[in-house]
Design an enzyme around this catalytic site. Structure first.
Site, PDB file in Angstrom:
ATOM      1  N   LEU A 141     -51.945  -1.522 -14.422  1.00 18.61           N
ATOM      2  CA  LEU A 141     -51.679  -2.077 -15.742  1.00 18.61           C
ATOM      3  C   LEU A 141     -50.993  -3.433 -15.676  1.00 18.61           C
ATOM      4  O   LEU A 141     -51.264  -4.308 -16.475  1.00 18.61           O
ATOM      5  CB  LEU A 141     -50.800  -1.113 -16.552  1.00 18.61           C
ATOM      6  N   GLY A 142     -50.080  -3.591 -14.744  1.00 20.45           N
ATOM      7  CA  GLY A 142     -49.370  -4.863 -14.655  1.00 20.45           C
ATOM      8  C   GLY A 142     -48.331  -4.800 -13.559  1.00 20.45           C
ATOM      9  O   GLY A 142     -48.104  -3.764 -12.947  1.00 20.45           O
ATOM     10  N   GLY A 144     -44.446  -6.905 -12.063  1.00 19.76           N
ATOM     11  CA  GLY A 144     -43.392  -7.888 -12.236  1.00 19.76           C
ATOM     12  C   GLY A 144     -42.647  -8.060 -10.933  1.00 19.76           C
ATOM     13  O   GLY A 144     -43.112  -7.642  -9.874  1.00 19.76           O
ATOM     14  N   GLY A 147     -41.401  -4.216  -9.937  1.00 20.72           N
ATOM     15  CA  GLY A 147     -42.255  -3.044  -9.928  1.00 20.72           C
ATOM     16  C   GLY A 147     -43.698  -3.310 -10.284  1.00 20.72           C
ATOM     17  O   GLY A 147     -44.059  -4.348 -10.826  1.00 20.72           O
ATOM     18  N   VAL A 148     -44.528  -2.335  -9.933  1.00 21.01           N
ATOM     19  CA  VAL A 148     -45.944  -2.329 -10.263  1.00 21.01           C
ATOM     20  C   VAL A 148     -46.194  -1.143 -11.185  1.00 21.01           C
ATOM     21  O   VAL A 148     -45.657  -0.053 -10.951  1.00 21.01           O
ATOM     22  CB  VAL A 148     -46.818  -2.192  -8.996  1.00 21.01           C
ATOM     23  N   VAL A 149     -46.975  -1.347 -12.226  1.00 22.12           N
ATOM     24  CA  VAL A 149     -47.187  -0.302 -13.220  1.00 22.12           C
ATOM     25  C   VAL A 149     -48.643   0.139 -13.222  1.00 22.12           C
ATOM     26  O   VAL A 149     -49.560  -0.687 -13.249  1.00 22.12           O
ATOM     27  CB  VAL A 149     -46.785  -0.789 -14.627  1.00 22.12           C
ATOM     28  N   LYS A 164     -44.285   3.509 -12.975  1.00 20.93           N
ATOM     29  CA  LYS A 164     -43.783   2.255 -12.421  1.00 20.93           C
ATOM     30  C   LYS A 164     -43.266   2.496 -11.010  1.00 20.93           C
ATOM     31  O   LYS A 164     -42.397   3.331 -10.784  1.00 20.93           O
ATOM     32  CB  LYS A 164     -42.666   1.678 -13.293  1.00 20.93           C
ATOM     33  N   ASP A 266     -33.481  -9.576 -23.002  1.00 22.18           N
ATOM     34  CA  ASP A 266     -34.775 -10.225 -22.770  1.00 22.18           C
ATOM     35  C   ASP A 266     -35.702  -9.967 -23.951  1.00 22.18           C
ATOM     36  O   ASP A 266     -36.866  -9.641 -23.784  1.00 22.18           O
ATOM     37  CB  ASP A 266     -35.408  -9.727 -21.473  1.00 22.18           C
TER      38      ASP A 266
END
Length: 794
Positions: A141-142, A144, A147-149, A164, A266
Site C-alpha cells: 500500500l505504501g 515511509g 515502515g512499509v504498509v 505495517k 503532522d
C-alpha cells in the site's frame, strides 16, 4: 559499492533517525552529503537502462489505486510519487536528478526517480506470503521512513486489514524497534472512531519482521480531494457547508487526542482520510509525543510537514495543543482557497471573492505566531469558522484597524520567519517591529525563552551565548539578556527531590527484566513476588533468597498487570493488546486464554471469591470475568474517558478511575453504578482499599492523598503529600499507606496524623507500581529502572 536503490534507502533511514532525534543536524548533513556524492559522481551502481513499462508495472504499484485504504496514508511521511499533492512534477530520470539533488533538502516528500523508487520490501514480502500463519499478504500500500504498509487478509478476523512492518534494513536495530513500538503505544491510547484503529503488535522470528496490524478503511484522502478540485478549477475547492462539516469532525478528533495528552504534530491533508461511508479518519500519530504533566513538551526533532508546522515547532521550542491549532488553520486556508499558505499571501477572502472578510480574522488568529494568541481548542476554532462563513453579523461588520493591515504582513512572523529557521526568526521580528514598548517587551520575552530552553537542554555554551547576545544587541536588549544568562549560570539546576533514607530498609532487589516494569504482586503467603513489564515477560521470585523461580513469556505485547488468585495456585496476567491469561502455577500451564474486545487493558484485580476477576480498559469500560472458563460476565459502561485502573472494595464493590479524574463505584452483584467521586482538577493515578479502616484511598498526579469512607462515600481526608505526581499506593494491615512517586521515592504515611513514618529513594526514572505482603508487612516497589525492591519499616 552501493547502488542507487541502496542510497535512497540509506537516505530514508538517515531522515528517520534525524526526525527521531537519534542523529544531530550536523551528523545528518555529513552522512547525507557522502551518499549524494556517490550518486553524483557515478560511484553508485546504476541500471544500464531505464526499466521497461512491463517490468515497472510488475515491480512498482500503479500511481492510482482505488479504493484507497487508510494504510495508503498511515505510513510515516504520507503519500509520495506522482499522486503527492504539491509536488507537481514527474520524477526526473537519474541523469538530471543527480545534477541538482544537493540543492534540495531530502525528505519523504521529495520526488525520487523511478529507478530509486523500487520497493525495498518487495523482496521480503511477496503477494501470497503468510505471516504467523495468519496474515496473508495481498499487496503493497505504501511506505515511509520507518515502515512499509501492506494490505493483508487476516484469516482469524476473516477480513482485510492493513499491516505495517518495520523496514528490513532497520529490523536489527533495537533502538529503531523501540521507536516502532512507541508508534503503536501512542495509537493504543486513542480509541476514537475518527482515528485509524490499531489492533496488535507481533513479530515473525523466522523472517525477523516486526509489525503491527491496523484498520483498513476504503476511501480517499483530503489531499486527493483538494488536488482534484484544484485541477477542475473549483473555487472554493470544497463547498463551504462541507468544509465546516469536515472541520467540525476533525476538531472533535483533535480535542479528544489533546485530552489524552497527545499532540498530532503532522496534521495535513494527506493524513486526513475521507471514508466511503462518510466521516473522517485521522491517521499517522507516529511522530506524536505524549505531553508531560506540565502539558508541554520540548521538541528536539524536526518532524512534521514544513508548510503546516507552527513557528514553535520549527524552531525546536515548546509544543502544545495550540501547535495542532496552527496546522488546522493552514489546512482550513487550503480547504477554502485551494492554496497552501506561505508568508506574504493574502487572506482567503482576497483569493475567493465569495468568502466573507470575517474569515480572514479567524484564520489570522488560528495561525498567530504566539501559541497563546491562537484558539485554545480545535472546536473553538471550528465554531469561529462556521460563524464567520455564515453569520450575517460577521459578514457585514466593519473590520478593525488591526484587520485593515495587509493579511500577508500579519502572517509574516508566523510562517516565513519560522521556515527560515531560528536564526532569522528574531531578525524578522525586528524588521516587523515598530518602536512601541509592547513589541519590544514581546521581543525580550522571546529572547528570554530562547535562553531558558538552551539552558534546560545544556546547550547554553559560550558560542550560543554570543549568538543570542548579538541578536539582543541589535534590538537594544543586550543588558537584559546578559543578566538572565548570569542568573541562570549562578543558580543551581533543579534536581529530582530524592527522599532521604529514614526508617526504611531495603531487603531484596530483583533485576532481570529487559525493560521497565509495569506491575508487581505478592503471593497470598508472601513467599513469592511476581513482576511484569514492557519486555512482555512475567518473572517469579523467591522473597527469601531472592532467586528467580520461573519465567513466563506467552504475551505478545506489554504485560500491563498481574495478580495472584486468593488460593495462591492460580495467576492472572493482562497485556496492552487486550489479552488475558489464566495460569495454573503448580502445573505451569495455561488454563484459559482469551482476548478482550478492547485495544488495551490497564488493570486487573481478583474478587474475594477467587473465581471472578475484574479488568479495566482504555475503551472506557470495566469487565467482569469468570476466570476458569474465560467467560465475560458483564461489561460496565459509563466512563467518559479511558479507564486507567481498578480496585476491589469489600466483597461486592468495584472502584474504577478514568482519565477525566472521575472515580466510579460499581456493584458486582446488581451490575449497577453505586456512586461517583471526583478529586477536582487532578487525575487519580491509583486506588487502594483498607478493609481494617473501611477506607478507599486515592493518590493523584498533583501530589494529593485523598480518602473516602466506604460507608456513605463521604470524603474522610485530603492533603498534599508533596509537589511531585504520585504513581501508586497500597494499604498495610495496620492502616499505614505505602506510596510511590514519579521521582522514584517511596514513603509510608500515617494518614490520620498526615505524617511520614518512613521513606527512601527507590528507583531512577520513577516508581511504577507497588504491593504489600499483608502477612509480614513487607512492601514491594517496581520502577522504570527495570528493578523491583522489597522494603520493610525499621
Amino acid at each position: 559499492m552501493m547502488n542507487a536503490q541502496q542510497i535512497a534507502d540509506a537516505i530514508r533511514a538517515l531522515e528517520s533517525l534525524r526526525q527521531e532525534g537519534l542523529l544531530s543536524e550536523d551528523e545528518f548533513a555529513r552522512e547525507k552529503s557522502q551518499l549524494l556524492k556517490q550518486l553524483r559522481t557515478g560511484a553508485a551502481a546504476r541500471p544500464a537502462e531505464p526499466p521497461s513499462v512491463e517490468s515497472s508495472a510488475q515491480n512498482t504499484p500503479p500511481p492510482t489505486r482505488e479504493p484507497v485504504g487508510a494504510a495508503d496514508f498511515f505510513s510515516t511521511g504520507g503519500p509520495s510519487g506522482p499522486d503527492a499533492f504539491m509536488t507537481g512534477a514527474t520524477p526526473k530520470p537519474v541523469e538530471s536528478f543527480s545534477a541538482d539533488i544537493s540543492a534540495q533538502p531530502y525528505s519523504e516528500h521529495t520526488p525520487i526517480p523511478e529507478e530509486i523508487q523500487a520497493n525495498p520490501a518487495s523482496k521480503e514480502l511477496n503477494s501470497g506470503a503468510l505471516l504467523r500463519g495468519r496474515y496473508e499478504i495481498r499487496r503493497l500500500l505504501g511506505q515511509g521512513g520507518m515502515g512499509v504498509v501492506y494490505l493483508v487478509f487476516d484469516r482469524v478476523r476473516e477480513r482485510e486489514i492493513a499491516l505495517k512492518q518495520i523496514h528490513p534494513h532497520l529490523a536489527d536495530d533495537d533502538e529503531i524497534k523501540k521507536r516502532f513500538v512507541r508508534e503503536l503505544q501512542i495509537n493504543e491510547h486513542l480509541t476514537h472512531p475518527g482515528i485509524v484503529r490499531t489492533y496488535a503488535i507481533d513479530e515473525d522470528p523466522s523472517l525477523n519482521l516486526l509489525f503491527f496490524t491496523m484498520e483498513y478503511v476504503k476511501g480517499h484522502s483530503l489531499e486527493k480531494r483538494l488536488a482534484a478540485a484544484v485541477e477542475r478549477s473549483l473555487s472554493p475547492p470544497i463547498p463551504l457547508k462541507e468544509t465546516c462539516s469536515l472541520l467540525r469532525k476533525l476538531a472533535e478528533v483533535l480535542d479528544y487526542a489533546h485530552k489524552q495528552g497527545v499532540i498530532h504534530r503532522d496534521l495535513k491533508p494527506g493524513n486526513v482520510l475521507l471514508p466511503d461511508q462518510g466521516g473522517i479518519k485521522l491517521m499517522d500519530f507516529g511522530i506524536a509525543k505524549i505531553i508531560t504533566h506540565e502539558h508541554t513538551h520540548h521538541h528536539t526533532g524536526f518532524v512534521g510537514t514544513v508548510y503546516y508546522m507552527a513557528p514553535e515547532q520549527l524552531k525546536g521550542g515548546v509544543v502544545s495543543a495550540a501547535t495542532d491549532i496552527y496546522s488546522l488553520g493552514i489546512l482550513t486556508y487550503q480547504m477554502l482557497t485551494g492554496e497552501i499558505y506561505q508568508g506574504g499571501m493574502p487572506g482567503p477572502s482576497e483569493l475567493v471573492e465569495s468568502l466573507p472578510t470575517a474569515i480572514d480574522e479567524v484564520i489570522r488568529k488560528s495561525i498567530f505566531w504566539k501559541p497563546e494568541g491562537r484558539y485554545q481548542s480545535a472546536s473553538e476554532f471550528a465554531d469561529a469558522v462556521e460563524s464567520a462563513l455564515f453569520s450575517k453579523t460577521h459578514a457585514s461588520s466593519s473590520p478593525s484597524q488591526q484587520e485593515n493591515k495587509p493579511f500577508g504582513e500579519l502572517f509574516q512572523l508566523a510562517t516565513q520567519s519560522a521556515a527560515s529557521g531560528i536564526a532569522d526568526f528574531f531578525n524578522d521580528l525586528k524588521k516587523a517591529s515598530t518602536s512601541s514598548r509592547e513589541e519590544q517587551r514581546e521581543e525580550l520575552r522571546q529572547l528570554q525563552l530562547m535562553v531558558q530552553v538552551a539552558h534546560e537542554r545544556g546547550t547554553l555554551d559560550a558560542k550560543k551565548q554570543r549568538e543570542i547576545c548579538e541578536r539582543a544587541r541589535k534590538i537594544g536588549l543586550e543588558s537584559e539578556i546578559k543578566s538572565l544568562i548570569e542568573q541562570l549560570q549562578t543558580s543551581p539546576n533543579k534536581a529530582p527531590q530524592r527522599a532521604a533514607s529514614k526508617g526504611m530498609r531495603q531487603l531484596r532487589t530483583f533485576d532481570r527484566h529487559d525493560d521497565w516494569l509495569t506491575a508487581c504482586a505478592f503471593a497470598p503467603d508472601g513467599l513469592e513476588v511476581a513482576t511484569c513489564g514492557w519486555d512482555r515477560k512475567i518473572r517469579f521470585w523467591d522473597t527469601g533468597d531472592g532467586k528467580q523461580l520461573d519465567m513466563l513469556a506467552r504475551h505478545q505485547d506489554v504485560v500491563s498487570g498481574c495478580a495472584y488468585a486468593p488460593d495462591g495456585n492460580h495467576f492472572l496476567s493482562i497485556a496492552r493488546d487486550g489479552s488475558l491469561i489464566y495460569w495454573d502455577l503448580d502445573e505451569g500451564e495455561v488454563v484459559s486464554e482469551w482476548k478482550s474486545r478492547t485495544v488495551s487493558l490497564s488493570g486487573v484485580r481478583w474478587m474475594p471469591d477467587g473465581k471472578r476477576a475484574v479488568t479495566s480498559s482504555w475503551d472506557h469500560t470495566l469487565q467482569l470475568w469468570y476466570a476458569p472458563s474465560g467467560r465475560l460476565l458483564h461489561t460496565f459502561v459509563g466512563a467518559r474517558e479511558r479507564v486507567l485502573g481498578c480496585e476491589v472494595v469489600g466483597d461486592d464493590l468495584i472502584a474504577s478511575f478514568d482519565a477525566e479524574g472521575v472515580i466510579m463505584i460499581w456493584s458486582s452483584e446488581s451490575m449497577e453504578l453505586v456512586t461517583t467521586l471526583s478529586v477536582g482538577q487532578h487525575l487519580v493515578t491509583a486506588l487502594a482499599y483498607s478493609p481494617e479502616l473501611q477506607l478507599l484511598a486515592g493518590c493523584t498526579d498533583g501530589g494529593d492523598l485523598i480518602t473516602w469512607n466506604v460507608q456513605g462515600w463521604s470524603e474522610h481526608s485530603r492533603f498534599a503529600a508533596g509537589a511531585v505526581p504520585l504513581t501508586c499506593c497500597v494499604f498495610a494491615q495496620d492502616g499505614a499507606l505505602f506510596v510511590g512517586d514519579e521521582e522514584g521515592n517511596v514513603r509510608l504515611w500515617q494518614l490520620d496524623e498526615r505524617r511520614v513514618l518512613a521513606e527512601a529513594f527507590a528507583h531512577e526514572g520513577g516508581v511504577t507500581a507497588c504491593d504489600v505482603d499483608r502477612v509480614r508487612g513487607v512492601f514491594a516497589s517496581a520502577g522504570a529502572d527495570r528493578q523491583c525492591h522489597l522494603w520493610e519499616q525499621v
